[in-house]
Design an enzyme around this catalytic site. Structure first.
Site, PDB file in Angstrom:
ATOM      1  N   LYS A 280      35.454  23.765  -0.742  1.00 24.92           N
ATOM      2  CA  LYS A 280      35.959  25.121  -0.477  1.00 24.92           C
ATOM      3  C   LYS A 280      34.941  26.179  -0.887  1.00 24.92           C
ATOM      4  O   LYS A 280      34.579  26.292  -2.063  1.00 24.92           O
ATOM      5  CB  LYS A 280      37.268  25.343  -1.252  1.00 24.92           C
ATOM      6  CG  LYS A 280      37.823  26.774  -1.165  1.00 24.92           C
ATOM      7  CD  LYS A 280      39.145  26.908  -1.930  1.00 24.92           C
ATOM      8  CE  LYS A 280      39.649  28.357  -1.952  1.00 24.92           C
ATOM      9  NZ  LYS A 280      40.915  28.500  -2.713  1.00 24.92           N
ATOM     10  N   ASP A 285      38.286  35.690  -3.508  1.00 23.24           N
ATOM     11  CA  ASP A 285      39.706  35.568  -3.165  1.00 23.24           C
ATOM     12  C   ASP A 285      40.497  36.744  -3.718  1.00 23.24           C
ATOM     13  O   ASP A 285      40.885  36.754  -4.886  1.00 23.24           O
ATOM     14  CB  ASP A 285      40.262  34.242  -3.699  1.00 23.24           C
ATOM     15  CG  ASP A 285      41.644  33.929  -3.135  1.00 23.24           C
ATOM     16  OD1 ASP A 285      42.076  34.658  -2.216  1.00 23.24           O
ATOM     17  OD2 ASP A 285      42.265  32.956  -3.602  1.00 23.24           O
ATOM     18  N   LYS A 292      46.410  39.517  -4.811  1.00 20.54           N
ATOM     19  CA  LYS A 292      46.567  39.119  -6.212  1.00 20.54           C
ATOM     20  C   LYS A 292      46.775  40.407  -7.010  1.00 20.54           C
ATOM     21  O   LYS A 292      45.876  41.246  -7.067  1.00 20.54           O
ATOM     22  CB  LYS A 292      45.331  38.354  -6.679  1.00 20.54           C
ATOM     23  CG  LYS A 292      45.174  37.002  -5.983  1.00 20.54           C
ATOM     24  CD  LYS A 292      44.056  36.160  -6.584  1.00 20.54           C
ATOM     25  CE  LYS A 292      43.884  34.845  -5.852  1.00 20.54           C
ATOM     26  NZ  LYS A 292      45.022  33.919  -6.011  1.00 20.54           N
ATOM     27  N   ASP A 363      47.216  34.181   0.745  1.00 21.73           N
ATOM     28  CA  ASP A 363      46.542  33.750  -0.482  1.00 21.73           C
ATOM     29  C   ASP A 363      46.377  32.220  -0.528  1.00 21.73           C
ATOM     30  O   ASP A 363      45.660  31.699  -1.380  1.00 21.73           O
ATOM     31  CB  ASP A 363      47.331  34.233  -1.705  1.00 21.73           C
ATOM     32  CG  ASP A 363      46.497  34.216  -2.979  1.00 21.73           C
ATOM     33  OD1 ASP A 363      45.270  34.007  -2.894  1.00 21.73           O
ATOM     34  OD2 ASP A 363      47.086  34.410  -4.061  1.00 21.73           O
ATOM     35  N   GLU A 365      44.519  30.393   1.242  1.00 16.80           N
ATOM     36  CA  GLU A 365      43.436  30.429   2.236  1.00 16.80           C
ATOM     37  C   GLU A 365      42.508  29.226   2.147  1.00 16.80           C
ATOM     38  O   GLU A 365      41.873  28.856   3.122  1.00 16.80           O
ATOM     39  CB  GLU A 365      42.620  31.725   2.076  1.00 16.80           C
ATOM     40  CG  GLU A 365      41.554  31.729   0.968  1.00 16.80           C
ATOM     41  CD  GLU A 365      42.106  31.540  -0.437  1.00 16.80           C
ATOM     42  OE1 GLU A 365      43.262  31.920  -0.676  1.00 16.80           O
ATOM     43  OE2 GLU A 365      41.362  31.006  -1.291  1.00 16.80           O
ATOM     44  N   ARG A 367      43.058  26.012   1.870  1.00 16.06           N
ATOM     45  CA  ARG A 367      43.452  24.908   2.755  1.00 16.06           C
ATOM     46  C   ARG A 367      43.155  25.251   4.210  1.00 16.06           C
ATOM     47  O   ARG A 367      42.939  24.360   5.031  1.00 16.06           O
ATOM     48  CB  ARG A 367      44.932  24.584   2.523  1.00 16.06           C
ATOM     49  CG  ARG A 367      45.857  25.712   2.857  1.00 16.06           C
ATOM     50  CD  ARG A 367      47.184  25.599   2.130  1.00 16.06           C
ATOM     51  NE  ARG A 367      47.066  25.820   0.691  1.00 16.06           N
ATOM     52  CZ  ARG A 367      48.070  25.800  -0.163  1.00 16.06           C
ATOM     53  NH1 ARG A 367      49.300  25.561   0.270  1.00 16.06           N
ATOM     54  NH2 ARG A 367      47.878  26.014  -1.441  1.00 16.06           N
TER      55      ARG A 367
HETATM   56  N1  BES Z   1      41.911  30.258  -5.354  1.00 15.74           N
HETATM   57  C1  BES Z   1      43.306  30.191  -5.593  1.00 15.74           C
HETATM   58  C2  BES Z   1      43.680  29.118  -6.618  1.00 15.74           C
HETATM   59  C3  BES Z   1      43.245  29.363  -8.039  1.00 15.74           C
HETATM   60  C4  BES Z   1      44.136  29.922  -8.952  1.00 15.74           C
HETATM   61  C5  BES Z   1      41.997  28.981  -8.484  1.00 15.74           C
HETATM   62  C6  BES Z   1      43.751  30.115 -10.269  1.00 15.74           C
HETATM   63  C7  BES Z   1      41.605  29.186  -9.780  1.00 15.74           C
HETATM   64  C8  BES Z   1      42.481  29.744 -10.679  1.00 15.74           C
HETATM   65  C9  BES Z   1      44.049  29.866  -4.306  1.00 15.74           C
HETATM   66  O1  BES Z   1      43.462  30.345  -3.140  1.00 15.74           O
HETATM   67  C10 BES Z   1      45.382  30.502  -4.399  1.00 15.74           C
HETATM   68  O2  BES Z   1      45.443  31.704  -4.397  1.00 15.74           O
HETATM   69  N2  BES Z   1      46.424  29.684  -4.458  1.00 15.74           N
HETATM   70  C11 BES Z   1      47.754  30.149  -4.527  1.00 15.74           C
HETATM   71  C12 BES Z   1      48.515  29.599  -3.354  1.00 15.74           C
HETATM   72  C13 BES Z   1      49.909  30.105  -3.231  1.00 15.74           C
HETATM   73  C14 BES Z   1      49.915  31.528  -2.785  1.00 15.74           C
HETATM   74  C15 BES Z   1      50.649  29.250  -2.225  1.00 15.74           C
HETATM   75  C16 BES Z   1      48.347  29.636  -5.831  1.00 15.74           C
HETATM   76  O3  BES Z   1      48.204  28.458  -6.109  1.00 15.74           O
HETATM   77  O4  BES Z   1      48.895  30.436  -6.575  1.00 15.74           O
HETATM   78 ZN    ZN Z   2      41.452  30.696  -3.213  1.00 17.02          ZN
HETATM   79 MN    MN Z   3      44.097  32.323  -2.656  1.00 14.78          MN
END
Ligand code: BES
Ligand code: ZN
Ligand code: MN
Length: 511
Positions: A280, A285, A292, A363, A365, A367
């Protein structure tokens, strides 16, 4: 000659025909010899229960050192470190006694961590240090341990200091390893140095701030880093991403002035079917319109490209080792920002493989870009296995914290190899189940949607859909990309997590 020139001269003339490791990352210089040298600081490796006794010392020298060791309760246990004043018979100021326990039993990762703590104990301005392995009687074991300890030292000496107007001093030391089998030690060291260089590139990619490390900038960085290696680099531009129909990858950067790229770096060291490492590379992000909203959740989201760093670094390491493996890094690169043209929650987007995806949350993104990355890997490389690696979900952090990355695996042989690789490198993985979670990414609107519950499984299920029938593993390394303080082989900052793990995994699969 500068230290860097010496380093590359050493690499070129070495027993291994490795490409020159002209590193911009380290200002140290590592050499191996069976000749003793005088330096102000000498590190002596001491097996547990062994008297500290060098041939050049007098009886009273031996007594003085062993008395000091006893007062400090130094017994040579693995990773024990004690500084003592050097006796007269050694032209040195200080001795650093480093316990190795039973040297035949000290694991690779323990030896690397010992190296890291030695690096932390040595002053950066030291001109030279001798690492004395004479108390380890078996020359093969001494050579092996030296290479692992030296690797740990290198990993700990990295600094991400390009944003400091006056970089805090990097170690500038010439390291002389005194070993009975210098050729063997150097050969092993150069193989691990190739891995270290891959880790450094991954750390740089991870740490670059979001406004400097956008997709095209990462492409340029990778291109520059790989230019002396036997790697075929394919760069898919934003226009080509669009033409090829990779709508998922395209959609994530739609709100940014920086379009999505895809980079494929192929090292073909054997004629076997390739292994595809798909990482990835979301270069920042914000969450998109599912923004966020807390300062702590958005800060440091430049590290969301660490998976791309891991796959690029791993392929670089294998290429620099000239390993007999066929491996390709695929890094989809996006910039998840908001604007009038950004993807909206609820939009439906067509993937490279034709799947219609409901973007229920902008968010989620990672995947999306990896889905198209997996399709691209399958379509162009017909791999025998795909490994995904990504800072994918917050729920991974909830489940496992930072001690382990989450693992999903479709095949026993891939699973056992990655678990073993995790144990060897200390980049540990813990498997989560995917069985019994059918339907978690079903969409009422389109073919599938990009969210579901539980979060880590939903991300994995989405990626697996796009891996198709190809044997597959997925490593969710959320929160493993960065450490906030010095920890073992990692100085505070980006870790390069995944380079050592994936490099070892590929070696395991090819054996
Ligand atoms: N990049 C984030 C995941 C992440 C969170 C990495 C904390 C490092 C530290 C990912 O893109 C994300 O935002 N995931 C969300 C998905 C949700 C909205 C379904 C998550 O896991 O909160
Ligand atoms: Zn992310
Ligand atoms: Mn994200």
């Amino acid at each position: 000659m500068s230290l860097k020139q010496v380093m590359s001269a050493l690499a070129v003339s070495s027993v291994l025909s490795l490409p020159a490791l002209a590193s911009d990352y380290l200002d140290t210089f590592t050499s191996f010899s069976d000749e003793n040298k005088d330096t102000k600081t000498r590190v002596i490796f001491v097996p547990e229960g062994t008297a500290v006794e060098l041939p050049e010392w007098s009886g009273s020298d031996v007594n003085a050192v062993n008395r000091a060791a006893e007062i400090e309760e130094f017994k040579g246990e693995a990773s024990q470190l004690t500084t003592v004043i050097a006796p007269e018979g050694t032209k040195a100021n200080h001795l650093l006694l480093a316990g190795v326990g039973d040297p035949a039993e000290l694991s690779r990762f323990e030896a690397e961590k010992l190296g890291a703590s030695i690096a932390a104990a040595l002053k950066p301005e030291l001109e030279s240090v001798v690492f004395d392995t004479r108390l380890i009687s078996n020359p093969g074991i001494a050579a092996e341990l030296s290479s692992h300890i030296a690797h740990g030292i290198d990993l700990r000496n990295y600094r991400f200091d390009r944003y400091q107007s006056e970089p805090k001093e990097r170690p500038q030391t010439a390291y002389h390893w005194l070993v009975k089998s210098p050729d063997m030690a150097e050969k092993k060291y150069l193989a691990s140095r190739a891995i270290a260089e891959g880790v450094f590139v991954a750390r740089d990619i991870t740490a670059l701030p979001g406004s400097d490390g956008y997709p095209e900038a990462i492409v340029k960085l990778a291109q520059e880093a790989m230019k002396d290696l036997n790697i075929e680099l394919t760069i898919v531009t934003p226009e080509q991403v669009d033409e090829m129909g990779m709508g998922l990858l395209k959609s994530v950067s739609q709100g940014s002035q920086h379009g999505s790229y895809l980079l494929a770096a192929h090292y073909k060291g054997s004629n076997a079917d390739p292994i595809a490492l798909v990482g990835k590379g979301n270069t920042f992000d914000t969450g998109g319109y599912n923004l966020k909203t807390s300062s702590s959740s958005i800060l440091r989201m430049q590290t969301d490209k660490a998976g791309a760093g891991a796959v690029i670094g791993a392929v670089m390491a294998l290429a620099a080792q000239e390993a007999p493996v066929n491996v390709v890094a695929v890094a989809p690169l996006s910039h998840n920002l908001i604007s009038g043209s950004a993807t909206l929650p609820g939009d439906v987007v067509k993937a490279g493989d034709g799947t219609l995806v409901e973007i229920a949350n902008t968010d989620a993104e990672g995947r999306l870009i990896l889905g198209d990355g997996n399709w691209y890997a399958n379509d162009k490389f017909k791999p025998r296995a795909i490994a995904n690696i990504a800072t994918l979900t917050g729920s991974k952090v909830g489940a496992l914290g930072t001690g382990y990355a989450a693992l999903f695996a479709s095949e026993d042989d891939l699973r056992s190899a990655i678990i073993e690789a995790g144990n060897v490198t200390g980049e540990k993985v813990w498997e989560l189940p995917l069985e019994g979670y059918d339907g978690i990414i079903d969409s009422p609107l389109a073919d599938i949607r990009n969210i579901g519950s539980p979060g880590t499984q939903a991300g994995a299920a989405f990626l697996k859909h796009f891996a198709g029938d190809t044997p597959w593993i997925h490593i969710d390394m959320a929160a493993d990309a960065m450490v906030s303080s010095d920890t073992g082989i990692h100085p505070a900052g980006p870790t390069g997590f995944g380079v050592r793990l994936l490099t070892e995994w590929v070696h395991q699969l090819e054996n």
